[in-house]
Motif scaffolding. Structure first.
Motif: not given
Length: 314
Positions: A71-82, A44-48, A13-14, A36-39
């Motif tokens: 984001p503070e204390n935010k945990q993600f299911d998956v992180a993509f490093v591109l 739930d997406v954070v682009a950074l 999800t995230s 944009n595709a994931l959204r």
């Protein structure tokens, strides 16, 4: 490998999507294209990006949703490093905030992540993102197509570099067929430059040095030059291409001061010299034809260090 990534997208999800610091068109294009595709898939997406979106790319859909800090204390299911080559280039502690880390890249020696999808034959990371999205149960929109097209356009040098392979043209052609306007993107990227950039270029070009053999050349930017121009570091994108345009030059270099006694070096090759290998000798990395590294010392010392390596290679 692609199916593993698709399965991760479907099962989670995230997501965090991040690319390398000091981003180029491929870094931003692949980041915004995937985010944009994931959204659009309902995620739930954070682009950074720690350095944000360069001004000339702020016409891309989703640029205003990209953040520069985690984001503070935010945990993600998956992180993509591109498009990063090395995890440290993301500039944030990615591994600490995700359950699964996916590395998607076309740089050699990019070896990290729970899933490491690296293809050095790809013209751009944006092409790899396109491959993944083509296997998702999802209909690509223009908001996704536009950033991906910019990524390919940028990393192939407007389809002039040797990386402009048949797949690059095929993917770009399909994106244009969807409704992308090539002139709009090229105009924004190449013909909407800030006046400060042109002032900076006017100060950088007089620093041109051509080797005695005529096979490598460089330009340089000190902190004083940058301050005098009123420009920012993002305005230096593409400066390394000016010495490469000189007849007979096989390797071009751009020295950018990053501290009292430190320079970042961008390197470009016409193909005969492997600047990626040279950059790795200096602790950096990159492709055969495009690479970068950092060297400590004055400008004269940095130029001398690189000249010794090039003289040996040539």
């Amino acid at each position: 490998m692609i199916q593993q990534i698709v399965d991760l997208i479907e099962a989670n999800t995230s997501f965090l999507v991040v690319a390398h610091e000091n981003p180029d068109g491929d870094a931003i294009g692949s980041t915004l294209g995937l985010a944009n595709a994931l959204r659009e898939m309902g995620k739930d997406v954070v682009a950074l990006n720690v350095d944000g979106v360069p001004q000339i790319m702020q016409f891309l859909p989703g640029f205003d949703q990209l953040v520069t800090t985690l984001p503070e204390n935010k945990q993600f299911d998956v992180a993509f490093v591109l498009d990063s080559g090395d995890l440290v280039r993301a500039g944030v502690p990615v591994q600490e905030c995700c359950k699964a880390l996916v590395n998607i890249d076309h740089h050699p020696h990019s070896e990290f992540g729970d899933i490491c999808y690296v293809d050095t034959t790809a013209s751009a990371t944006a092409v790899l993102i396109d491959r993944v999205l083509q296997q998702c149960d999802y209909r690509m929109s223009l908001d996704v197509a536009k950033p991906l097209y910019l990524g390919i356009l940028s990393d192939t040098g407007s389809f002039r570099y040797s990386s402009a392979n048949p797949e690059a043209f095929s993917v770009a052609g399909r994106l244009v067929g969807m409704g992308i306007d090539p002139w709009e993107i090229a105009s924004c990227l190449y013909e909407s430059l800030a006046p400060e950039r042109m002032k900076l270029l006017g100060l950088v070009l007089p620093t041109l040095e051509i080797s005695d053999c005529g096979r490598y050349a460089s330009v340089a930017m000190t902190e004083d030059i940058l301050k005098q121009s009123g420009a920012s570091e993002e305005h230096t994108d593409g400066f390394v291409n000016y010495p490469r345009a000189i007849r007979g030059v096989e390797v071009a270099l751009f020295f950018r001061q990053i501290g009292a006694d430190a320079y970042k070096i961008s390197m470009r090759s016409r193909g005969t010299i492997d600047v990626g290998a040279m950059a790795r000798e200096l602790g950096g990395g990159g492709h055969h034809n495009a690479a970068g590294a950092k060297v400590n010392g004055s400008l004269e010392e940095a130029r001398a260090t690189v000249s010794r390596l090039l003289d040996r290679l040539i």
